[in-house]
Design an enzyme around this catalytic site. Structure first.
Site, short mmCIF file in Angstrom:
data_model
loop_
_atom_site.label_atom_id
_atom_site.label_comp_id
_atom_site.label_asym_id
_atom_site.label_seq_id
_atom_site.Cartn_x
_atom_site.Cartn_y
_atom_site.Cartn_z
N HIS A 165 1.11 -1.28 0.05
CA HIS A 165 0.09 0.09 -0.08
C HIS A 165 0.92 1.42 -0.34
O HIS A 165 2.15 1.14 0.34
CB HIS A 165 -1.16 -0.19 1.60
N GLU A 202 1.80 4.03 1.47
CA GLU A 202 1.64 4.35 3.73
C GLU A 202 2.93 3.28 3.16
O GLU A 202 4.12 3.75 3.88
CB GLU A 202 0.68 3.84 4.31
N CYS A 252 -5.44 1.41 5.83
CA CYS A 252 -6.32 0.44 6.34
C CYS A 252 -6.24 -0.21 8.08
O CYS A 252 -5.02 0.09 8.42
CB CYS A 252 -6.39 -0.66 5.29
N SER A 257 -21.03 1.57 -38.10
CA SER A 257 -20.28 2.61 -37.50
C SER A 257 -19.00 2.72 -37.45
O SER A 257 -18.13 3.83 -37.12
CB SER A 257 -21.00 1.85 -36.21
N TRP A 290 -15.71 4.52 -39.62
CA TRP A 290 -16.01 4.92 -38.70
C TRP A 290 -16.71 6.27 -38.17
O TRP A 290 -16.49 6.62 -38.79
CB TRP A 290 -14.19 4.96 -37.16
N LEU A 314 -12.74 -4.60 -29.73
CA LEU A 314 -12.51 -4.67 -28.22
C LEU A 314 -10.71 -4.24 -27.75
O LEU A 314 -10.37 -4.45 -26.78
CB LEU A 314 -13.05 -4.71 -27.70
N SER A 319 -28.83 -12.14 -23.74
CA SER A 319 -29.90 -12.95 -23.17
C SER A 319 -30.11 -14.94 -23.26
O SER A 319 -30.75 -15.15 -22.71
CB SER A 319 -31.37 -12.20 -22.66
N GLY A 323 -25.47 0.21 -28.09
CA GLY A 323 -25.77 -0.02 -29.62
C GLY A 323 -27.26 0.68 -29.19
O GLY A 323 -27.43 0.91 -27.73
N LEU A 326 -29.38 -1.03 -26.29
CA LEU A 326 -28.45 -1.26 -24.79
C LEU A 326 -29.06 -0.13 -24.24
O LEU A 326 -28.92 0.58 -23.13
CB LEU A 326 -26.74 -2.31 -25.22
N1 LIG Z 1 -20.52 4.38 -32.55
C1 LIG Z 1 -20.96 3.58 -31.32
O1 LIG Z 1 -20.43 4.49 -29.91
C2 LIG Z 1 -20.94 2.79 -31.65
C3 LIG Z 1 -21.15 1.92 -30.73
C4 LIG Z 1 -21.52 -0.04 -30.45
C5 LIG Z 1 -23.03 -0.48 -31.47
N2 LIG Z 1 -22.74 0.69 -32.04
C6 LIG Z 1 -23.48 0.33 -33.27
O2 LIG Z 1 -25.66 0.13 -32.29
C7 LIG Z 1 -25.35 -1.22 -33.48
C8 LIG Z 1 -26.71 -2.25 -32.89
O3 LIG Z 1 -27.06 -1.88 -31.87
P1 LIG Z 1 -28.50 -3.01 -31.45
O4 LIG Z 1 -28.99 -1.99 -30.81
O5 LIG Z 1 -28.49 -3.65 -32.42
O6 LIG Z 1 -27.78 -4.10 -30.17
P2 LIG Z 1 -26.66 -3.54 -28.62
O7 LIG Z 1 -27.34 -2.19 -28.36
O8 LIG Z 1 -25.41 -3.54 -29.06
O9 LIG Z 1 -27.66 -5.21 -27.99
C9 LIG Z 1 -29.00 -5.23 -27.85
C10 LIG Z 1 -29.08 -6.38 -27.83
O10 LIG Z 1 -28.68 -6.74 -26.04
C11 LIG Z 1 -29.44 -7.89 -25.46
N3 LIG Z 1 -30.04 -7.61 -24.48
C12 LIG Z 1 -30.25 -7.76 -23.76
N4 LIG Z 1 -29.97 -7.67 -22.48
C13 LIG Z 1 -30.69 -5.96 -23.12
C14 LIG Z 1 -31.34 -5.23 -22.13
N5 LIG Z 1 -31.29 -5.06 -21.02
N6 LIG Z 1 -30.94 -4.15 -22.98
C15 LIG Z 1 -31.28 -3.90 -24.31
N7 LIG Z 1 -30.70 -5.28 -24.89
C16 LIG Z 1 -30.47 -6.63 -24.17
C17 LIG Z 1 -30.44 -7.99 -26.61
O11 LIG Z 1 -30.70 -9.82 -27.62
P3 LIG Z 1 -31.39 -10.72 -27.02
O12 LIG Z 1 -33.03 -10.11 -27.09
O13 LIG Z 1 -31.18 -11.34 -28.21
O14 LIG Z 1 -30.71 -10.95 -25.80
C18 LIG Z 1 -30.58 -6.87 -27.42
O15 LIG Z 1 -30.67 -6.60 -28.91
C19 LIG Z 1 -24.79 -1.69 -35.12
O16 LIG Z 1 -24.54 -0.39 -35.96
C20 LIG Z 1 -23.51 -0.86 -33.86
O17 LIG Z 1 -22.49 -1.05 -34.90
C21 LIG Z 1 -22.72 2.40 -32.30
#
Ligand SMILES: NC(=O)c1ccc[n+]([C@@H]2O[C@H](COP(=O)([O-])OP(=O)(O)OC[C@H]3O[C@@H](n4cnc5c(N)ncnc54)[C@H](OP(=O)(O)O)[C@@H]3O)[C@@H](O)[C@H]2O)c1
Length: 401
Positions: free
Chosen positions: A45, A47, A74, A167, A169, A203, A220, A323, A326
């Site tokens: 740590h 210290e 601690c 996406s 870039w 990633l 899911s 996306g 999410l």
């Molecule tokens: N520019 C950026 O920063 C960026 C970043 C990431 C993605 N993107 C773009 O986003 C697009 C993909 O987005 P998307 O909306 O189709 O997919 P997403 O948000 O990446 O994933 C959504 C999927 O996750 C699963 N999921 C499980 N639990 C969930 C919950 N509680 N809430 C939401 N989803 C849940 C669902 O599939 P199930 O029902 O099968 O479980 C849902 O269809 C692509 O075009 C990608 O290029 C852009």
């Protein structure tokens, strides 16, 4: 001196988690006598390192010297013996402490023990800066959940992708480099099933194995291809296998010298699921994935349960790269502590806005993100760091995990 101690603490970013970053400075009459910081999970740590530097330099400690500590010392035997005992045995007798230990069971104990041993102790100097520095640690101790940062790279009109879903870039090379740095500082990167299916992202961090985060896919029904590119990159990074247990966060313990444990970084590969189809889990496990079975919420994975499980597994700082689907769920359900919004000067139109899938709110109930700092220019793009009012969560969870 406290600002200096906080600056030292930050050096542990990405290598101390799930332990806090801590810095320590011993000063006398404006002169620094010794300093130390916690640099690595399982290592000494701050210290202890400061005291070792004092001994190594045979430094005399004049009476009235003040120890500046960013976190209360601690008082318990963890991977190292309690720092408070080592401090009491030293010639130092005064301390200024920024933040108390957030663990409700031991908070204030380190300060009390120092005072009982005759120390003059003050606390609260730069407490807000210290709180922000270790917010993931604080949330894991107090709320039992990981900190959630949404990373969003969008056009000026909010699009995350074009109408075909592409996406790559949206932002330029400087912004993407900054994302690599953010990934390296996080414990885990989280993406949704849709992004893996559409982009098959790698990633990567560009920061080397030593700072490689774990990867979590939210899926899911376990529908993604377990051999996707992010899994291949993970396999390459963790090649050589190494010991499998015990694991805390991104660290695994290997037998060390003298019967102790040597902690080695090994990021984990996780799929978070709520309704897995029979038999699919075994295929993932065979390929090195961990399968986290979590409760279902509105037909998807319960996101607060995910943040709770991650914290219990030592992954206390999650960088979510959502996306639209999410992002919408996180903005509706929480928790969201911060948003890192990378804005590209482009306009795409369409329906792939990052808040398009969030339940619409009345103006009186709008989310109110505050800039945590001034916007940063990254080439042609802008980075806005946003958090909730008064530095709190932007979307607090409505219950405990
Ligand atoms: N520019 C950026 O920063 C960026 C970043 C990431 C993605 N993107 C773009 O986003 C697009 C993909 O987005 P998307 O909306 O189709 O997919 P997403 O948000 O990446 O994933 C959504 C999927 O996750 C699963 N999921 C499980 N639990 C969930 C919950 N509680 N809430 C939401 N989803 C849940 C669902 O599939 P199930 O029902 O099968 O479980 C849902 O269809 C692509 O075009 C990608 O290029 C852009």
């Amino acid at each position: 001196m406290m600002a200096r101690a906080l600056g030292l603490a930050v050096r542990g970013l990405g290598t101390t988690s799930p332990n806090p970053m801590v810095g320590a400075v011993l000063a006398s009459g404006g002169r620094v006598l010794a300093e130390g910081h916690h640099s690595r999970f399982g290592g000494p740590h701050a210290e202890r390192r400061l005291l070792a530097a004092l001994t190594a330099g045979r430094t005399r400690v004049p009476s009235g010297s003040v120890l500046y500590l960013t976190l209360e010392p601690c008082t318990y035997h963890g991977k190292t013996p309690p720092c408070v005992d080592a401090l009491i045995a030293s010639p130092i007798r005064r301390a200024v402490v920024a933040a108390r230990d957030p663990n409700p069971i031991v908070t204030g104990r380190g300060l009390r023990l120092l005072r009982r041993a005759g120390w003059e102790v003050r606390s609260g100097l730069m407490a807000e800066e210290a709180r922000r520095l270790n917010l993931p640690f604080l949330l894991s101790q107090r709320q039992g959940r990981a900190r959630i940062t949404l990373k969003i790279a969008s056009t000026l009109d909010g699009a995350l992708a074009d109408h075909r879903g592409f996406s790559r870039w949206i932002t330029g090379v400087e912004a993407r480099r900054a994302v690599g740095t953010m990934r390296a500082a996080a414990d885990a990167i989280v993406v949704g099933r849709g992004t893996v299916d559409t982009d098959d992202p790698r990633l990567r961090t560009r920061a080397g194995r030593e700072k490689s985060p774990s990867r979590i896919v939210i899926d899911s029904r376990l529908a993604i291809d377990p051999g996707c590119r992010l899994a291949r990159v993970w396999h390459a990074e963790t090649a050589g296998g190494g010991p499998a247990a015990p694991a805390i966060g991104n660290w695994v313990g290997a037998p060390g010298r003298g019967g102790g444990i040597r902690w080695i970084r090994r990021p984990r590969l996780i799929v978070a699921t709520s309704r897995p189809s029979a038999g699919r889990g075994a295929a993932f496990v065979r390929l090195g994935w961990e399968v986290w079975r979590l409760p279902d919420r509105s037909g998807g994975v319960d996101l607060l349960a995910l943040a709770g499980r991650a914290a219990r597994e030592g992954l206390i700082d999650l960088l979510v790269e959502p996306g639209p689907l999410l992002a919408g769920s996180f903005l509706d359900q929480g928790p969201v502590d911060r948003i890192a919004l990378f804005l590209a000067p482009k306009i795409l139109g369409g329906d792939r806005g990052w808040s398009a899938r969030m339940t619409p709110r009345a103006l009186s109930r709008a989310l109110l993100p505050h800039p945590a700092e001034a916007p940063i220019r990254l080439g042609g793009d802008l980075l806005l760091r946003l958090e909730g009012p008064r530095g709190r969560a932007l979307v607090p969870p409505r219950r405990r995990p």
